[in-house]
Design an enzyme around this catalytic site. Structure first.
Site, PDB file in Angstrom:
ATOM      1  N   SER A 186       0.852  -1.195   0.000  1.00 52.25           N
ATOM      2  CA  SER A 186       0.000   0.000   0.000  1.00 52.25           C
ATOM      3  C   SER A 186       0.878   1.233   0.000  1.00 52.25           C
ATOM      4  O   SER A 186       1.661   1.449   0.930  1.00 52.25           O
ATOM      5  CB  SER A 186      -0.898   0.010   1.236  1.00 52.25           C
ATOM      6  OG  SER A 186      -1.359   1.327   1.468  1.00 52.25           O
TER       7      SER A 186
ATOM      8  N   HIS B 136      -1.327  -1.447  -4.172  1.00 54.06           N
ATOM      9  CA  HIS B 136      -2.581  -1.120  -3.481  1.00 54.06           C
ATOM     10  C   HIS B 136      -2.648   0.391  -3.260  1.00 54.06           C
ATOM     11  O   HIS B 136      -1.725   0.989  -2.695  1.00 54.06           O
ATOM     12  CB  HIS B 136      -2.608  -1.866  -2.146  1.00 54.06           C
ATOM     13  CG  HIS B 136      -3.883  -1.746  -1.377  1.00 54.06           C
ATOM     14  ND1 HIS B 136      -4.977  -2.546  -1.605  1.00 54.06           N
ATOM     15  CD2 HIS B 136      -4.239  -0.917  -0.365  1.00 54.06           C
ATOM     16  CE1 HIS B 136      -5.953  -2.230  -0.765  1.00 54.06           C
ATOM     17  NE2 HIS B 136      -5.531  -1.234   0.002  1.00 54.06           N
TER      18      HIS B 136
ATOM     19  N   ASP C 223      -4.908   3.418  -1.596  1.00 57.83           N
ATOM     20  CA  ASP C 223      -5.976   3.723  -0.635  1.00 57.83           C
ATOM     21  C   ASP C 223      -6.593   5.081  -0.921  1.00 57.83           C
ATOM     22  O   ASP C 223      -5.958   6.110  -0.716  1.00 57.83           O
ATOM     23  CB  ASP C 223      -5.406   3.671   0.788  1.00 57.83           C
ATOM     24  CG  ASP C 223      -5.126   2.242   1.215  1.00 57.83           C
ATOM     25  OD1 ASP C 223      -6.058   1.439   1.168  1.00 57.83           O
ATOM     26  OD2 ASP C 223      -3.977   1.940   1.569  1.00 57.83           O
TER      27      ASP C 223
ATOM     28  N   MET D  55      -9.261   7.818  -0.069  1.00 59.11           N
ATOM     29  CA  MET D  55     -10.086   8.264   1.068  1.00 59.11           C
ATOM     30  C   MET D  55     -10.633   9.659   0.792  1.00 59.11           C
ATOM     31  O   MET D  55      -9.910  10.519   0.286  1.00 59.11           O
ATOM     32  CB  MET D  55      -9.251   8.285   2.344  1.00 59.11           C
ATOM     33  CG  MET D  55      -8.516   6.972   2.617  1.00 59.11           C
ATOM     34  SD  MET D  55      -7.732   6.996   4.226  1.00 59.11           S
ATOM     35  CE  MET D  55      -6.758   5.482   4.154  1.00 59.11           C
TER      36      MET D  55
ATOM     37  N   HIS E  51      -8.562   0.716  -3.629  1.00 57.37           N
ATOM     38  CA  HIS E  51      -9.455   0.474  -2.482  1.00 57.37           C
ATOM     39  C   HIS E  51     -10.187   1.784  -2.212  1.00 57.37           C
ATOM     40  O   HIS E  51      -9.598   2.724  -1.670  1.00 57.37           O
ATOM     41  CB  HIS E  51      -8.591   0.009  -1.298  1.00 57.37           C
ATOM     42  CG  HIS E  51      -9.315  -0.111  -0.005  1.00 57.37           C
ATOM     43  ND1 HIS E  51      -8.674  -0.274   1.204  1.00 57.37           N
ATOM     44  CD2 HIS E  51     -10.642  -0.086   0.297  1.00 57.37           C
ATOM     45  CE1 HIS E  51      -9.563  -0.353   2.176  1.00 57.37           C
ATOM     46  NE2 HIS E  51     -10.758  -0.221   1.654  1.00 57.37           N
TER      47      HIS E  51
ATOM     48  N   MET F 224     -12.403   4.102  -0.324  1.00 59.98           N
ATOM     49  CA  MET F 224     -13.046   4.405   0.956  1.00 59.98           C
ATOM     50  C   MET F 224     -13.733   5.747   0.798  1.00 59.98           C
ATOM     51  O   MET F 224     -13.363   6.746   1.413  1.00 59.98           O
ATOM     52  CB  MET F 224     -11.988   4.431   2.072  1.00 59.98           C
ATOM     53  CG  MET F 224     -11.462   3.042   2.405  1.00 59.98           C
ATOM     54  SD  MET F 224      -9.870   3.088   3.264  1.00 59.98           S
ATOM     55  CE  MET F 224      -8.763   3.111   1.863  1.00 59.98           C
TER      56      MET F 224
ATOM     57  N   MET G  97     -11.038  -6.216   6.004  1.00 62.28           N
ATOM     58  CA  MET G  97     -10.285  -5.243   6.793  1.00 62.28           C
ATOM     59  C   MET G  97      -9.958  -5.828   8.163  1.00 62.28           C
ATOM     60  O   MET G  97     -10.852  -6.291   8.885  1.00 62.28           O
ATOM     61  CB  MET G  97     -11.080  -3.949   6.997  1.00 62.28           C
ATOM     62  CG  MET G  97     -11.317  -3.113   5.750  1.00 62.28           C
ATOM     63  SD  MET G  97      -9.838  -2.678   4.825  1.00 62.28           S
ATOM     64  CE  MET G  97      -8.907  -1.721   6.025  1.00 62.28           C
TER      65      MET G  97
ATOM     66  N   ASP H 280      -6.292  -6.682   4.721  1.00 64.81           N
ATOM     67  CA  ASP H 280      -5.729  -5.329   4.754  1.00 64.81           C
ATOM     68  C   ASP H 280      -5.780  -4.750   6.163  1.00 64.81           C
ATOM     69  O   ASP H 280      -6.848  -4.594   6.742  1.00 64.81           O
ATOM     70  CB  ASP H 280      -6.563  -4.466   3.784  1.00 64.81           C
ATOM     71  CG  ASP H 280      -6.031  -3.049   3.611  1.00 64.81           C
ATOM     72  OD1 ASP H 280      -4.974  -2.730   4.172  1.00 64.81           O
ATOM     73  OD2 ASP H 280      -6.687  -2.277   2.891  1.00 64.81           O
TER      74      ASP H 280
HETATM   75  C1  DX5 Z   1      -6.268   1.465   5.874  1.00 67.38           C
HETATM   76  C2  DX5 Z   1      -5.851   1.068   4.476  1.00 67.38           C
HETATM   77  C3  DX5 Z   1      -4.702   0.145   4.418  1.00 67.38           C
HETATM   78  C4  DX5 Z   1      -3.433   0.664   5.032  1.00 67.38           C
HETATM   79  C5  DX5 Z   1      -2.647  -0.495   5.524  1.00 67.38           C
HETATM   80  O1  DX5 Z   1      -7.415   2.241   5.775  1.00 67.38           O
HETATM   81  O2  DX5 Z   1      -6.926   0.425   3.817  1.00 67.38           O
HETATM   82  O3  DX5 Z   1      -4.472  -0.305   3.092  1.00 67.38           O
HETATM   83  O4  DX5 Z   1      -2.638   1.409   4.159  1.00 67.38           O
HETATM   84  O5  DX5 Z   1      -1.575  -0.012   6.238  1.00 67.38           O
HETATM   85  P1  DX5 Z   1      -0.796  -0.940   7.267  1.00 67.38           P
HETATM   86  O6  DX5 Z   1      -0.279  -2.094   6.497  1.00 67.38           O
HETATM   87  O7  DX5 Z   1       0.243  -0.029   7.770  1.00 67.38           O
HETATM   88  O8  DX5 Z   1      -1.805  -1.348   8.325  1.00 67.38           O
HETATM   89 ZN    ZN Z   2      -6.455  -0.460   1.791  1.00 68.68          ZN
END
Ligand code: DX5
Ligand code: ZN
Length: 226
Positions: A7, A32, A34, A36, A65, A67, A136, A174
């Site tokens: 990620s 990956h 993220d 948001m 991903h 969010m 998650m 994740d």
């Molecule tokens: C959290 C994300 C993850 C995050 C994981 O909201 O979906 O993908 O980046 O980070 P680590 O591996 O540090 O928990």
């Molecule tokens: Zn993620």
């Protein structure tokens, strides 16, 4: 065969291209991303514009991903930017099955993301519409959080559900994944491991990725040493 999806949330964005190339060379299977929106989760991160640059830096499939609220409005933009996989949270869309169809119509693999408190039942009626489930193991919003231990039992139940009802669907996990628990989550059914801080948070991300891959590929060994 276990696959790793680093990620980039924990990457050094002043040298994002080099960070991505390093994990690709070390054996990553996906990148990956993220996404948001500051509404669905309390953080604001990456949009299609950055995904376009990520796509230029790698040959690996981009795993987006989302969010975000109203994901339908942005699926086309992420697909055009180069995402190969797009996952959505069921809480973020009124018509999950329609959203999943949009993702596939855009030529991407479709995934549903389950938060720690979201029951597995949320995917039962859409198993035919998805290519993967993203489980998650932390509450989404930030990298570097602690793995929630009850995720292991949920992972096992998810594996059983998929084994009996939709064997082609992949399981991705994740949140809080590192060499200490990688073997355990693989033994419980995870096939793709997302890791941010355990890779990009380390001084040498390539080495960290190889350590993770080694731990993930030896689930029995991990269990024995746990
Ligand atoms: C959290 C994300 C993850 C995050 C994981 O909201 O979906 O993908 O980046 O980070 P680590 O591996 O540090 O928990
Ligand atoms: Zn993620």
């Amino acid at each position: 065969m276990v696959e790793i999806a680093p990620s980039i949330l924990s990457a050094d964005f002043t040298r994002l291209g080099a960070e991505i190339e390093a994990v690709e060379r070390a054996g990553a299977s996906y990148i990956h991303v993220d996404v948001m929106d500051g509404h669905f989760v309390p953080n604001l991160t990456i949009g299609p514009f950055i995904v376009e640059w990520v796509a230029k830096a790698t040959h690996l499939p981009i795993d987006a991903h989302l969010m975000i609220e109203n994901p339908d409005e942005f699926i086309g933009a992420f697909a055009r930017a180069g995402a190969a996989m797009i996952s959505v949270h069921p809480e973020a869309t009124y018509h999950l099955q329609r959203t999943l169809n949009f993702i596939r119509q855009e030529g991407c693999k479709a995934g549903v993301v389950l938060n720690p408190a979201t029951p597995l039942a949320m995917i039962e009626e859409v198993l035919g519409d998805i290519d993967y489930v993203l489980l998650m193991s932390v509450n989404p919003g930030f990298g570097g959080q602690k793995f929630i231990p009850s995720s292991i039992g949920k992972l096992r139940r998810l594996r059983e559900l998929i084994r009996s009802a939709a064997p082609g669907v992949k399981i991705e996990i994740d949140g809080g994944i590192g060499p200490d628990n990688a073997g355990q989550v693989v033994a419980a059914g995870a096939e793709i491991l997302v890791a941010g801080s355990a890779i990009f948070g380390k001084p040498n991300p390539s080495e960290a990725l190889r350590d993770l891959l080694r731990a993930a590929s030896n689930p029995a060994l991990e269990r024995a040493s746990a």
